[in-house]
Design a protein around this motif. Structure first.
Motif, mmCIF file in Angstrom:
data_model
loop_
_atom_site.group_PDB
_atom_site.id
_atom_site.type_symbol
_atom_site.label_atom_id
_atom_site.label_comp_id
_atom_site.label_asym_id
_atom_site.label_seq_id
_atom_site.Cartn_x
_atom_site.Cartn_y
_atom_site.Cartn_z
ATOM 1 N N UNK A 56 -5.066 2.844 -3.944
ATOM 2 C CA UNK A 56 -3.996 2.052 -3.328
ATOM 3 C C UNK A 56 -3.039 1.499 -4.377
ATOM 4 N N UNK A 57 -3.578 1.030 -5.483
ATOM 5 C CA UNK A 57 -2.731 0.500 -6.555
ATOM 6 C C UNK A 57 -1.845 1.602 -7.116
ATOM 7 N N UNK A 58 -2.406 2.780 -7.344
ATOM 8 C CA UNK A 58 -1.612 3.902 -7.857
ATOM 9 C C UNK A 58 -0.507 4.289 -6.876
ATOM 10 N N UNK A 59 -0.836 4.307 -5.592
ATOM 11 C CA UNK A 59 0.167 4.652 -4.589
ATOM 12 C C UNK A 59 1.268 3.605 -4.538
ATOM 13 N N UNK A 60 0.895 2.341 -4.612
ATOM 14 C CA UNK A 60 1.887 1.277 -4.573
ATOM 15 C C UNK A 60 2.829 1.362 -5.767
ATOM 16 N N UNK A 61 2.293 1.651 -6.946
ATOM 17 C CA UNK A 61 3.134 1.779 -8.131
ATOM 18 C C UNK A 61 4.109 2.937 -7.984
ATOM 19 N N UNK A 62 3.647 4.049 -7.439
ATOM 20 C CA UNK A 62 4.515 5.211 -7.267
ATOM 21 C C UNK A 62 5.610 4.946 -6.248
ATOM 22 N N UNK A 63 5.287 4.204 -5.202
ATOM 23 C CA UNK A 63 6.244 3.956 -4.127
ATOM 24 C C UNK A 63 7.103 2.721 -4.353
#
Length: 77
Positions: A56-63
């Motif tokens: 989730x953290x990785x996805x949030x950073x990408x988005x």
């Protein structure tokens, strides 16, 4: 199906041609896949969530680039 070493070489060649931010996206995706399939191997046959906190953290950073726009704050309640 190619031997694993050939896949690694192909991935290395792709990484060399990508700009830095796209390499980061590729890493995010690879991390997601790794997390998803390692969990399936641990407990086969059981339905489970493939989203963990790290993913989730990785996805949030990408988005974040898409989500963080001051002009869209008027739509927030």
């Amino acid at each position: 199906m190619l031997p694993l070493q050939e896949y690694k070489l192909k991935i290395d060649n792709i990484i060399e041609r990508l700009p830095g931010e796209k390499v980061e996206e590729l890493l995010d995706y690879a991390t997601f896949l790794s997390s998803r399939y390692s969990r399936q191997e641990e407990q086969p046959g059981q339905a489970k969530s493939v989203v963990d906190e790290e993913s989730l953290i990785l996805q949030q950073e990408s988005l974040k680039k898409i989500w963080d726009h001051p002009e869209e704050d008027i739509y927030e309640l």
